[in-house]
Design an enzyme around this catalytic site. Sequence first.
Site, short mmCIF file in Angstrom:
data_model
loop_
_atom_site.label_atom_id
_atom_site.label_comp_id
_atom_site.label_asym_id
_atom_site.label_seq_id
_atom_site.Cartn_x
_atom_site.Cartn_y
_atom_site.Cartn_z
N HIS A 1 13.42 -25.13 19.64
CA HIS A 1 13.39 -24.16 20.74
C HIS A 1 13.57 -22.72 20.24
CE1 HIS A 1 13.02 -26.25 24.55
NE2 HIS A 1 13.96 -27.13 24.24
N GLY B 1 21.32 -31.63 25.25
CA GLY B 1 21.13 -30.49 24.37
C GLY B 1 20.58 -29.32 25.16
N CYS C 1 12.73 -32.96 27.99
CA CYS C 1 13.29 -31.62 27.81
C CYS C 1 13.60 -31.06 29.19
CB CYS C 1 12.27 -30.74 27.09
SG CYS C 1 12.80 -29.04 26.89
N LEU C 2 14.76 -30.44 29.33
CA LEU C 2 15.15 -29.89 30.64
C LEU C 2 14.18 -28.79 31.09
CD1 LEU C 2 19.02 -29.63 30.15
CD2 LEU C 2 17.82 -31.26 31.63
N HIS D 1 15.48 -30.98 17.98
CA HIS D 1 14.80 -30.54 19.21
C HIS D 1 15.28 -29.13 19.60
CE1 HIS D 1 13.40 -31.47 23.53
NE2 HIS D 1 14.06 -30.34 23.63
N GLU D 2 16.58 -28.92 19.55
CA GLU D 2 17.12 -27.61 19.96
C GLU D 2 16.75 -26.52 18.95
OE1 GLU D 2 17.90 -27.65 22.92
OE2 GLU D 2 18.14 -29.80 23.04
N GLN E 1 16.27 -21.54 26.70
CA GLN E 1 16.18 -22.32 27.93
C GLN E 1 16.98 -21.71 29.07
OE1 GLN E 1 17.11 -26.27 25.88
NE2 GLN E 1 15.66 -26.84 27.49
ZN ZN Z 1 14.17 -28.93 25.12
#
Ligand code: ZN
Length: 146
Positions: free
Chosen positions: A135, A46, A89-90, A131-132, A51
């Site tokens: 963000h 995701g 998370c990236l 989760h996204e 991000q």
């Molecule tokens: Zn994330």
Amino acid sequence: MKNLKIVTFPDPSLRSNCSSLERVSKEDAELLEDMVYTMKNSGGIGLAGPQVGILKKMIVASDGKNRIIKLVNPQIIAQKGFTVMAEGCLSLPNEVVEVERFYKVIVKGINENNKLSKIKAKGLLARVLQHEIDHLSGKLIIDYRR
Ligand code: ZN
């Protein structure tokens, strides 16, 4: 398609509120493609606009198999059940946090062709979508730490 630079905490993008899009432009549609490419390239499932430094309500998600979702202005319109799982998370490469999320969700938004899109998801995909969406209002997994 190009690989976008993923920002990491504490980059201020990650704590920003993103703007809704009135419509998805050709550039926005290309950006969604680049986000999918970047997500796959980074081994993620995701990715959200902030991000990659884009403060627009845009997300991409995968179910970890073949299904890829690109969604603009995503909004949870129904939910059912709860489940807890460790998440990464990236943008927070060294963090793993147990997060409680809805098990099933219906998410409404518009797709890259400006068409209304309703995604029914459960399990992992439902988790990724939540989760996204977090963000887009600057919420991160570390905020769930108890
Ligand atoms: Zn994330």
